[in-house]
Scaffold this motif. Structure first.
Motif, mmCIF file in Angstrom:
data_model
loop_
_atom_site.group_PDB
_atom_site.id
_atom_site.type_symbol
_atom_site.label_atom_id
_atom_site.label_comp_id
_atom_site.label_asym_id
_atom_site.label_seq_id
_atom_site.Cartn_x
_atom_site.Cartn_y
_atom_site.Cartn_z
ATOM 1 N N PHE A 5 23.438 -63.448 -32.089
ATOM 2 C CA PHE A 5 21.941 -63.332 -31.745
ATOM 3 C C PHE A 5 21.400 -63.629 -32.975
ATOM 4 C CE2 PHE A 5 23.746 -60.438 -28.490
ATOM 5 C CZ PHE A 5 23.008 -60.864 -27.208
ATOM 6 N N ALA A 6 21.637 -63.334 -34.235
ATOM 7 C CA ALA A 6 20.689 -63.814 -35.268
ATOM 8 C C ALA A 6 20.560 -65.333 -35.399
ATOM 9 C CB ALA A 6 21.241 -62.972 -36.434
ATOM 10 N N SER A 7 21.994 -65.798 -35.433
ATOM 11 C CA SER A 7 21.813 -67.376 -35.737
ATOM 12 C C SER A 7 21.425 -68.132 -34.705
ATOM 13 C CB SER A 7 23.250 -67.821 -36.255
ATOM 14 O OG SER A 7 24.375 -67.151 -35.165
ATOM 15 N N ALA A 8 21.647 -67.722 -33.392
ATOM 16 C CA ALA A 8 21.166 -68.529 -32.114
ATOM 17 C C ALA A 8 19.795 -68.342 -32.233
ATOM 18 C CB ALA A 8 21.796 -67.955 -31.032
ATOM 19 N N THR A 9 19.028 -67.390 -32.518
ATOM 20 C CA THR A 9 17.869 -67.182 -32.416
ATOM 21 C C THR A 9 16.902 -67.568 -33.368
ATOM 22 O OG1 THR A 9 17.666 -64.745 -33.161
ATOM 23 C CG2 THR A 9 17.918 -65.195 -30.592
ATOM 24 N N ARG A 10 17.593 -67.896 -34.614
ATOM 25 C CA ARG A 10 16.926 -68.329 -35.691
ATOM 26 C C ARG A 10 16.843 -70.039 -35.364
ATOM 27 N NH1 ARG A 10 16.139 -65.992 -41.002
ATOM 28 N NH2 ARG A 10 15.944 -68.205 -41.504
ATOM 29 N N ALA A 11 18.033 -70.362 -34.829
ATOM 30 C CA ALA A 11 17.932 -71.993 -34.499
ATOM 31 C C ALA A 11 16.978 -71.987 -33.248
ATOM 32 C CB ALA A 11 19.298 -72.177 -34.008
ATOM 33 N N ALA A 12 16.719 -71.339 -32.325
ATOM 34 C CA ALA A 12 15.932 -71.565 -31.547
ATOM 35 C C ALA A 12 14.372 -71.506 -31.894
ATOM 36 C CB ALA A 12 16.026 -70.339 -30.480
ATOM 37 N N ALA A 13 14.039 -70.563 -32.785
ATOM 38 C CA ALA A 13 12.711 -70.677 -33.549
ATOM 39 C C ALA A 13 12.381 -71.763 -34.207
ATOM 40 C CB ALA A 13 12.537 -69.363 -34.243
ATOM 41 N N PHE A 72 12.809 -87.916 -38.500
ATOM 42 C CA PHE A 72 13.678 -87.288 -39.471
ATOM 43 C C PHE A 72 15.114 -87.681 -38.897
ATOM 44 C CE2 PHE A 72 13.679 -84.377 -35.727
ATOM 45 C CZ PHE A 72 15.086 -83.907 -35.689
ATOM 46 N N THR A 73 16.021 -87.600 -39.646
ATOM 47 C CA THR A 73 17.476 -87.961 -39.414
ATOM 48 C C THR A 73 18.247 -86.393 -39.251
ATOM 49 O OG1 THR A 73 17.561 -89.915 -40.476
ATOM 50 C CG2 THR A 73 19.513 -88.839 -40.341
ATOM 51 N N VAL A 74 18.980 -86.175 -38.301
ATOM 52 C CA VAL A 74 19.453 -84.982 -38.154
ATOM 53 C C VAL A 74 20.922 -84.677 -39.298
ATOM 54 C CG1 VAL A 74 20.982 -83.626 -36.649
ATOM 55 C CG2 VAL A 74 19.169 -85.043 -35.575
ATOM 56 N N ASP A 75 20.446 -83.805 -40.002
ATOM 57 C CA ASP A 75 21.609 -83.208 -41.000
ATOM 58 C C ASP A 75 21.792 -81.857 -40.601
ATOM 59 O OD1 ASP A 75 22.699 -82.523 -43.207
ATOM 60 O OD2 ASP A 75 20.906 -82.519 -44.460
ATOM 61 N N PRO A 76 23.482 -81.845 -40.198
ATOM 62 C CA PRO A 76 23.929 -80.650 -39.738
ATOM 63 C C PRO A 76 23.759 -79.423 -40.745
ATOM 64 C CG PRO A 76 25.486 -82.426 -39.233
ATOM 65 C CD PRO A 76 24.225 -82.979 -40.232
ATOM 66 N N ALA A 77 23.439 -79.873 -41.998
ATOM 67 C CA ALA A 77 23.453 -78.914 -43.008
ATOM 68 C C ALA A 77 22.108 -77.907 -42.981
ATOM 69 C CB ALA A 77 23.513 -79.306 -44.455
ATOM 70 N N ARG A 78 21.066 -78.627 -42.039
ATOM 71 C CA ARG A 78 19.900 -77.969 -41.836
ATOM 72 C C ARG A 78 19.803 -77.103 -40.579
ATOM 73 N NH1 ARG A 78 15.908 -79.671 -45.462
ATOM 74 N NH2 ARG A 78 14.144 -79.211 -44.003
ATOM 75 N N LEU A 79 20.879 -77.074 -39.713
ATOM 76 C CA LEU A 79 20.898 -76.432 -38.551
ATOM 77 C C LEU A 79 21.142 -75.041 -38.743
ATOM 78 C CD1 LEU A 79 22.725 -79.208 -36.445
ATOM 79 C CD2 LEU A 79 20.223 -78.692 -36.687
ATOM 80 N N HIS A 80 20.524 -74.147 -37.944
ATOM 81 C CA HIS A 80 20.805 -72.669 -38.131
ATOM 82 C C HIS A 80 21.589 -71.883 -37.172
ATOM 83 C CE1 HIS A 80 17.403 -72.299 -40.843
ATOM 84 N NE2 HIS A 80 16.595 -73.056 -40.190
ATOM 85 N N HIS A 81 22.043 -72.849 -36.094
ATOM 86 C CA HIS A 81 22.977 -72.209 -35.454
ATOM 87 C C HIS A 81 24.359 -71.897 -36.378
ATOM 88 C CE1 HIS A 81 23.767 -76.415 -34.056
ATOM 89 N NE2 HIS A 81 25.306 -76.073 -34.398
ATOM 90 N N ARG A 82 25.462 -71.196 -35.789
ATOM 91 C CA ARG A 82 26.650 -70.590 -36.778
ATOM 92 C C ARG A 82 27.443 -71.820 -37.508
ATOM 93 N NH1 ARG A 82 28.554 -65.035 -35.417
ATOM 94 N NH2 ARG A 82 26.734 -64.706 -37.032
ATOM 95 N N HIS A 83 27.615 -72.689 -36.646
ATOM 96 C CA HIS A 83 28.613 -73.863 -37.069
ATOM 97 C C HIS A 83 28.076 -75.289 -36.554
ATOM 98 C CE1 HIS A 83 31.899 -71.033 -37.314
ATOM 99 N NE2 HIS A 83 31.490 -70.514 -36.012
ATOM 100 N N PRO A 84 27.692 -75.849 -37.813
ATOM 101 C CA PRO A 84 26.949 -77.211 -37.644
ATOM 102 C C PRO A 84 27.696 -78.277 -37.067
ATOM 103 C CG PRO A 84 27.685 -76.897 -40.024
ATOM 104 C CD PRO A 84 28.052 -75.765 -39.401
ATOM 105 N N VAL A 85 28.133 -78.136 -35.959
ATOM 106 C CA VAL A 85 29.144 -79.267 -35.169
ATOM 107 C C VAL A 85 28.002 -79.884 -34.205
ATOM 108 C CG1 VAL A 85 30.779 -79.974 -33.603
ATOM 109 C CG2 VAL A 85 31.156 -78.273 -35.536
ATOM 110 N N THR A 86 27.805 -80.930 -34.072
ATOM 111 C CA THR A 86 26.645 -81.749 -33.293
ATOM 112 C C THR A 86 26.799 -83.087 -32.994
ATOM 113 O OG1 THR A 86 24.328 -82.065 -32.910
ATOM 114 C CG2 THR A 86 25.072 -81.856 -35.113
ATOM 115 N N PRO A 87 26.649 -83.590 -31.775
ATOM 116 C CA PRO A 87 26.792 -85.030 -31.729
ATOM 117 C C PRO A 87 25.483 -85.938 -32.170
ATOM 118 C CG PRO A 87 26.396 -83.875 -29.650
ATOM 119 C CD PRO A 87 26.580 -82.787 -30.735
#
Length: 448
Positions: A78-86, A396-411
């Motif tokens: 919940f914490a990581s997902a909702t931080r990413a959402a915001a 901007f360019t998507v940098d996985p290190a700047r994502l807030h969800h728990r595991h920065p795996v993204t296409p």
């Protein structure tokens, strides 16, 4: 208008209102939008923010998010997902009844979810219930306890504790849900049309889940919805072949709607890279139903423009990096994108001539309408002051290190997008490091 000062006034020359984009000042009192005035209106307030040409949007509503806590919290929480959402401009989300353990198919599991989420959420969170074989007696109680509707599958869900419904079981569940004017949301793929991939590559995986399997299942949902009168919604529509039966059903007044997702609208099968030894760059594209070809993608855009598809939500479905390793036959299918949905869709929408007001209709107003959250998804007097400062022209360019969800795996890693969320307000307060979100209930007039 009362002379009492407002708590906050936000001014923007690009305020996205239900009737279009214009310069405006949005005044907040007690967590709600108290007034919408001319941009330069003199308004007494305790605080003021002038965004200039940065757009002011209503907070997005994402009704398709898998948080997975408890039970598979190592996937997401919940914490990581909702931080990413915001961080992505989402101020309200509705959590799917799987892949957490236990799944939300009984009232006790809903209580567990709420207990775990309490005090952790940075945005407002509601909950879906689940419809599985044998739990029809629990559906009305779950509805009474505040779930926003019920998720079911017509094919294997990928987790054994959430089995699919047979056609006879769908009839029974749909009839019960219709009896209390509930909503059923359906993962629609016909198991008879699915196959095991011939090998671990993407072409074989794509061929194993053809558009015909989606269309067959959608047509079945339409038939049962017509017979039972239930409100039905098709989740994560990927096959444009389904638009024709959906449009015909809607024209006949059958209460069936559909959503699609950023990955189906912005990626294509042609984008999927060749596998590499650890599998991650390639299998980050795996989801079910699959990402299809570019021609199919453009047909989905037409379905949105025509209104056959009423909303765009992320289907944020994360897992551990280990589960994404391997090939397309063995890796977990799911894309984590709740933080990137808005810029991904805006980047593609503006290239096709759509405005911010249209994107807001798809990603805020449409999902709010789906779950009957009257106080969300629009900048309107009386609504919650859920607001987003969005620099719509900033690349901007998507940098996985700047994502807030728990595991920065993204296409989307390394992808160039346009549109940066600069700030998010939840009921008039900036979302920061303190979780102030509420747990929403569909059975209460104030939704909290």
């Amino acid at each position: 208008m009362t002379s009492e000062p407002f708590d906050l006034v936000i001014r923007s020359r690009r305020t996205v209102l239900p009737y279009g984009e214009r310069p405006a000042a949005v005044a907040v009192r007690g967590g709600r939008i108290a007034a919408i005035e001319d941009h330069d209106a003199a308004l007494a307030s305790g605080a003021e923010v002038n965004l200039g040409d940065t757009a002011l949007l209503p907070g997005l509503v994402d009704t398709h998010v898998h948080i997975n806590e408890p039970g598979r919290t190592e996937w997401e929480g919940f914490a990581s997902a909702t931080r990413a959402a915001a961080a992505g401009g989402v101020t309200t989300l509705v959590d799917m009844p799987l892949n957490s353990l236990p799944p939300v198919t009984l009232p006790s599991a809903l209580a567990t979810k709420r207990d775990v989420a309490e005090g952790q959420v940075f945005v407002d969170v509601g909950f879906w219930g689940g419809a599985i074989p044998g739990n029809v007696p629990a559906l009305r109680t779950l509805h009474d306890y505040g779930v926003f509707g019920f998720k079911c599958f017509t094919a294997d869900s990928g987790v054994p504790e959430f089995p699919p419904l047979s056609p006879a079981e769908m009839h029974e569940a749909f009839r019960e849900i219709a009896s209390f004017d509930g909503l059923i949301i359906v993962h629609a793929e016909d198991p008879a049309g699915l196959a095991e991939p011939g090998d671990g590559g993407y072409p074989a995986f794509l061929a194993s889940r053809p558009p015909s399997s989606e269309r067959s299942a959608v047509e079945q949902v339409i038939r049962i919805a017509e017979q039972t009168g239930v409100r039905a919604h098709i989740v994560h529509l990927s096959a444009a072949d389904c638009l024709e039966p959906l449009a015909k059903a809607q024209a006949r007044g059958i209460p069936v709607t559909a959503e699609t997702c950023p990955h189906y609208l912005t990626l294509s099968a042609e984008d999927v890279p060749a596998p590499v030894p650890d599998g991650l760059p390639s299998t980050s594209f795996k989801c079910c139903p699959p990402i299809r070809d570019a021609g199919n993608r453009e047909e989905l855009w037409r379905g949105l423009a025509d209104g056959v598809i009423s909303c765009v939500v992320t289907d944020h479905s994360p897992c551990t990096p280990e589960l994404k390793r391997g090939d397309f036959a063995s890796a977990w299918g799911g894309i984590a994108s709740v933080q990137l949905g808005l810029p991904a869709i805006w980047s593609a929408a503006r290239a096709r001539g759509h405005g911010l007001d249209t994107v807001v209709r798809w990603m805020a107003e449409g999902p709010a309408n789906l779950v009957r959250l009257a106080g969300k998804g629009r900048i309107a007097v009386g609504n919650d002051a859920d607001l987003v400062a969005f620099a719509a022209d900033e690349p901007f360019t998507v940098d996985p290190a700047r994502l807030h969800h728990r595991h920065p795996v993204t296409p989307y890693a390394g992808r160039s997008l346009t549109g940066v969320v600069q700030a998010t307000w939840l009921r008039g307060e900036v979302v920061d490091d303190t979780p102030r979100g509420s747990l929403l209930r569909a059975d209460r007039a104030d939704r909290r």
